[in-house]
Scaffold this motif. Structure first.
Motif, PDB file in Angstrom:
ATOM      1  N   LEU A 104      13.824 -27.525  11.199  1.00 25.25           N
ATOM      2  CA  LEU A 104      13.878 -27.036   9.826  1.00 25.25           C
ATOM      3  C   LEU A 104      13.407 -25.593   9.725  1.00 25.25           C
ATOM      4  O   LEU A 104      14.003 -24.784   8.990  1.00 25.25           O
ATOM      5  CB  LEU A 104      13.022 -27.929   8.921  1.00 25.25           C
ATOM      6  CG  LEU A 104      13.566 -29.327   8.631  1.00 25.25           C
ATOM      7  CD1 LEU A 104      12.581 -30.115   7.785  1.00 25.25           C
ATOM      8  CD2 LEU A 104      14.911 -29.251   7.935  1.00 25.25           C
ATOM      9  N   SER A 105      12.350 -25.247  10.449  1.00 24.60           N
ATOM     10  CA  SER A 105      11.836 -23.873  10.389  1.00 24.60           C
ATOM     11  C   SER A 105      12.887 -22.882  10.860  1.00 24.60           C
ATOM     12  O   SER A 105      13.113 -21.844  10.220  1.00 24.60           O
ATOM     13  CB  SER A 105      10.565 -23.756  11.235  1.00 24.60           C
ATOM     14  OG  SER A 105       9.527 -24.564  10.723  1.00 24.60           O
ATOM     15  N   ALA A 106      13.548 -23.189  11.993  1.00 26.74           N
ATOM     16  CA  ALA A 106      14.565 -22.277  12.507  1.00 26.74           C
ATOM     17  C   ALA A 106      15.792 -22.236  11.599  1.00 26.74           C
ATOM     18  O   ALA A 106      16.359 -21.167  11.350  1.00 26.74           O
ATOM     19  CB  ALA A 106      14.963 -22.694  13.925  1.00 26.74           C
ATOM     20  N   ALA A 107      16.197 -23.410  11.084  1.00 24.17           N
ATOM     21  CA  ALA A 107      17.408 -23.469  10.261  1.00 24.17           C
ATOM     22  C   ALA A 107      17.242 -22.713   8.948  1.00 24.17           C
ATOM     23  O   ALA A 107      18.216 -22.176   8.409  1.00 24.17           O
ATOM     24  CB  ALA A 107      17.775 -24.924   9.987  1.00 24.17           C
ATOM     25  N   VAL A 108      16.032 -22.668   8.411  1.00 22.94           N
ATOM     26  CA  VAL A 108      15.801 -21.956   7.159  1.00 22.94           C
ATOM     27  C   VAL A 108      15.462 -20.491   7.404  1.00 22.94           C
ATOM     28  O   VAL A 108      15.962 -19.594   6.704  1.00 22.94           O
ATOM     29  CB  VAL A 108      14.666 -22.645   6.356  1.00 22.94           C
ATOM     30  CG1 VAL A 108      14.324 -21.842   5.112  1.00 22.94           C
ATOM     31  CG2 VAL A 108      15.070 -24.065   5.987  1.00 22.94           C
ATOM     32  N   THR A 109      14.630 -20.224   8.405  1.00 24.05           N
ATOM     33  CA  THR A 109      14.103 -18.875   8.591  1.00 24.05           C
ATOM     34  C   THR A 109      15.163 -17.901   9.093  1.00 24.05           C
ATOM     35  O   THR A 109      15.245 -16.767   8.577  1.00 24.05           O
ATOM     36  CB  THR A 109      12.928 -18.903   9.582  1.00 24.05           C
ATOM     37  OG1 THR A 109      11.950 -19.847   9.136  1.00 24.05           O
ATOM     38  CG2 THR A 109      12.285 -17.526   9.689  1.00 24.05           C
ATOM     39  N   ILE A 110      15.973 -18.286  10.060  1.00 21.35           N
ATOM     40  CA  ILE A 110      16.910 -17.348  10.676  1.00 21.35           C
ATOM     41  C   ILE A 110      17.952 -16.845   9.669  1.00 21.35           C
ATOM     42  O   ILE A 110      18.129 -15.631   9.514  1.00 21.35           O
ATOM     43  CB  ILE A 110      17.581 -17.980  11.909  1.00 21.35           C
ATOM     44  CG1 ILE A 110      16.540 -18.450  12.912  1.00 21.35           C
ATOM     45  CG2 ILE A 110      18.523 -16.965  12.559  1.00 21.35           C
ATOM     46  CD1 ILE A 110      15.595 -17.366  13.381  1.00 21.35           C
ATOM     47  N   PRO A 111      18.671 -17.718   8.948  1.00 22.80           N
ATOM     48  CA  PRO A 111      19.634 -17.179   7.961  1.00 22.80           C
ATOM     49  C   PRO A 111      18.972 -16.356   6.874  1.00 22.80           C
ATOM     50  O   PRO A 111      19.509 -15.317   6.453  1.00 22.80           O
ATOM     51  CB  PRO A 111      20.289 -18.447   7.390  1.00 22.80           C
ATOM     52  CG  PRO A 111      20.066 -19.499   8.410  1.00 22.80           C
ATOM     53  CD  PRO A 111      18.747 -19.187   9.018  1.00 22.80           C
ATOM     54  N   LEU A 112      17.800 -16.796   6.396  1.00 25.35           N
ATOM     55  CA  LEU A 112      17.114 -16.045   5.349  1.00 25.35           C
ATOM     56  C   LEU A 112      16.645 -14.689   5.857  1.00 25.35           C
ATOM     57  O   LEU A 112      16.749 -13.678   5.148  1.00 25.35           O
ATOM     58  CB  LEU A 112      15.928 -16.860   4.831  1.00 25.35           C
ATOM     59  CG  LEU A 112      15.247 -16.361   3.544  1.00 25.35           C
ATOM     60  CD1 LEU A 112      16.255 -16.264   2.413  1.00 25.35           C
ATOM     61  CD2 LEU A 112      14.109 -17.302   3.166  1.00 25.35           C
ATOM     62  N   ALA A 113      16.155 -14.646   7.095  1.00 25.73           N
ATOM     63  CA  ALA A 113      15.728 -13.374   7.674  1.00 25.73           C
ATOM     64  C   ALA A 113      16.915 -12.432   7.851  1.00 25.73           C
ATOM     65  O   ALA A 113      16.809 -11.221   7.604  1.00 25.73           O
ATOM     66  CB  ALA A 113      15.035 -13.609   9.016  1.00 25.73           C
ATOM     67  N   LEU A 114      18.072 -12.964   8.255  1.00 26.37           N
ATOM     68  CA  LEU A 114      19.261 -12.129   8.412  1.00 26.37           C
ATOM     69  C   LEU A 114      19.708 -11.572   7.063  1.00 26.37           C
ATOM     70  O   LEU A 114      20.047 -10.379   6.952  1.00 26.37           O
ATOM     71  CB  LEU A 114      20.382 -12.946   9.043  1.00 26.37           C
ATOM     72  CG  LEU A 114      21.736 -12.242   9.201  1.00 26.37           C
ATOM     73  CD1 LEU A 114      21.600 -11.004  10.073  1.00 26.37           C
ATOM     74  CD2 LEU A 114      22.777 -13.191   9.777  1.00 26.37           C
ATOM     75  N   LEU A 115      19.700 -12.407   6.035  1.00 28.50           N
ATOM     76  CA  LEU A 115      20.103 -11.946   4.703  1.00 28.50           C
ATOM     77  C   LEU A 115      19.178 -10.843   4.197  1.00 28.50           C
ATOM     78  O   LEU A 115      19.645  -9.802   3.710  1.00 28.50           O
ATOM     79  CB  LEU A 115      20.106 -13.126   3.735  1.00 28.50           C
ATOM     80  CG  LEU A 115      20.439 -12.801   2.274  1.00 28.50           C
ATOM     81  CD1 LEU A 115      21.846 -12.223   2.166  1.00 28.50           C
ATOM     82  CD2 LEU A 115      20.306 -14.055   1.412  1.00 28.50           C
ATOM     83  N   LEU A 116      17.874 -11.034   4.329  1.00 31.43           N
ATOM     84  CA  LEU A 116      16.929 -10.010   3.870  1.00 31.43           C
ATOM     85  C   LEU A 116      17.048  -8.740   4.699  1.00 31.43           C
ATOM     86  O   LEU A 116      16.918  -7.628   4.171  1.00 31.43           O
ATOM     87  CB  LEU A 116      15.507 -10.560   3.940  1.00 31.43           C
ATOM     88  CG  LEU A 116      15.147 -11.621   2.900  1.00 31.43           C
ATOM     89  CD1 LEU A 116      13.733 -12.137   3.130  1.00 31.43           C
ATOM     90  CD2 LEU A 116      15.282 -11.060   1.498  1.00 31.43           C
ATOM     91  N   ALA A 117      17.282  -8.873   5.999  1.00 28.65           N
ATOM     92  CA  ALA A 117      17.440  -7.689   6.842  1.00 28.65           C
ATOM     93  C   ALA A 117      18.652  -6.873   6.419  1.00 28.65           C
ATOM     94  O   ALA A 117      18.598  -5.634   6.364  1.00 28.65           O
ATOM     95  CB  ALA A 117      17.562  -8.111   8.318  1.00 28.65           C
ATOM     96  N   LEU A 118      19.755  -7.551   6.086  1.00 23.37           N
ATOM     97  CA  LEU A 118      20.950  -6.836   5.626  1.00 23.37           C
ATOM     98  C   LEU A 118      20.694  -6.149   4.289  1.00 23.37           C
ATOM     99  O   LEU A 118      21.132  -5.010   4.069  1.00 23.37           O
ATOM    100  CB  LEU A 118      22.115  -7.815   5.502  1.00 23.37           C
ATOM    101  CG  LEU A 118      22.631  -8.439   6.805  1.00 23.37           C
ATOM    102  CD1 LEU A 118      23.693  -9.477   6.510  1.00 23.37           C
ATOM    103  CD2 LEU A 118      23.169  -7.367   7.744  1.00 23.37           C
TER     104      LEU A 118
END
Length: 315
Positions: A104-118
């Motif tokens: 769950l941590s990886a599934a939520v954190t990675i897409p959210l981190a990519l969106l914020l980085a963009l």
């Protein structure tokens, strides 16, 4: 091949072929000894603080020993500790909780981190640097201080989350007291704490993508979504795999939030591997079983790091 040139008043002159470049000499024994001498302090530290503890953990895992007795009282039992770990429902529940927590941590954190980085990299907005600092601050602030804040956020009755739910007529899920919600509450805590770190890593990866690629795509009529799918994500694959590796390792090793917020409860709902190892060794005194779990966790981390590292090299 040598040729002759006519020079007035000087007869003939033979041109010389250029000399071949000197071959690179192999390091001599003197240089090898010097390199070994410079590396020896680091190798000694690695052996003392990394290799030796791993070997000691493996050795203890093959013995039955209580930490409340002298180490000389250890009894060799072979793989019995590993069998006991597999046969224990408590230890297996810790494994399941860890898998759910990591997934769950990886599934939520990675897409959210990519969106914020963009959003923080491409739009030319003022204050982007301030936002990055604020996001990264959640990672550098000590976990104990963050736990104090989140224990009040999750507080039943008067916590801000319960008050917000009460405004819309929703009952409190019992964030840390409900066995069905406690592990998910820790996942939310982990996402909030680690998100800024992963955003900074992905922003650093975005800076390595040439701007000319985006200019060519815009000339061809590609919009922002098409650029993200066809350019950004493929060229950012190496950074994404690295962030995924860090997210998995950090999640597997989680200990502080569990120890400070839930103590593995309620009803072992948040009992993860790292906390189970600590409790088995220091509360129950079963150093052999705890060492078997720790060494198994080490092998698991090495396997995950090897797989993701191979994927990153191919990216």
């Amino acid at each position: 091949m040598a040729t002759t040139l006519d020079a007035p008043g000087r007869g003939t002159r033979r041109a010389r072929a250029p000399h071949p470049a000197p071959a690179v000499q192999a390091p001599t024994k003197k240089y090898r000894l010097a390199a070994a001498g410079f590396l020896s302090p680091a190798l000694v530290l690695i052996a003392a603080f990394v290799v030796l503890p791993m070997v000691l953990t493996l050795w203890i895992s093959l013995h039955r020993w209580s930490m409340f007795t002298p180490i000389t009282d250890m009894e060799f039992v072979g793989l019995d500790n590993y069998r006991a770990v597999v046969a224990s429902s408590t230890h297996m529940a810790a494994v399941r909780n860890t898998v759910v927590y990591v997934g769950l941590s990886a599934a939520v954190t990675i897409p959210l981190a990519l969106l914020l980085a963009l959003l923080l990299y491409f739009p030319q907005l003022r204050g982007r640097g301030v936002v990055r600092v604020l996001l990264f601050a959640t990672y550098v602030v000590p976990t104990v201080a963050i736990v104090i804040i989140w224990s009040n956020v999750y507080a039943p009755g008067y916590g801000p989350l319960d008050n917000l739910l009460a405004l819309v007529g929703v009952d409190s899920p019992g964030w840390l007291s409900n066995p069905d919600a406690a592990l998910y509450s820790l996942v939310i805590f982990n996402v909030w704490q680690m998100l800024g770190y992963y955003v900074v890593l992905l922003v650093a990866g975005l800076t390595q993508i040439p701007e000319e690629v985006y200019e060519a795509a815009r000339i061809d009529g590609a919009g922002p979504v098409r650029q993200t799918v066809s350019i950004t994500v493929p060229l950012l694959r190496g950074a994404l795999v690295f962030v995924l590796l860090m997210a998995v390792i950090n999640s597997i090793q989680v200990f502080d939030p569990v120890y400070l917020l839930t103590q593995g409860g309620p009803v072992d709902a948040t009992n993860v591997l790292s906390f189970d190892i600590q409790r088995t060794a220091f509360q129950n005194g079963l150093a052999g079983e705890a060492s078997a779990m720790a060494f198994s966790l080490l092998v698991l981390l090495a396997a995950v790091a090897g797989i993701l590292g191979a994927v990153r090299r191919r990216a």
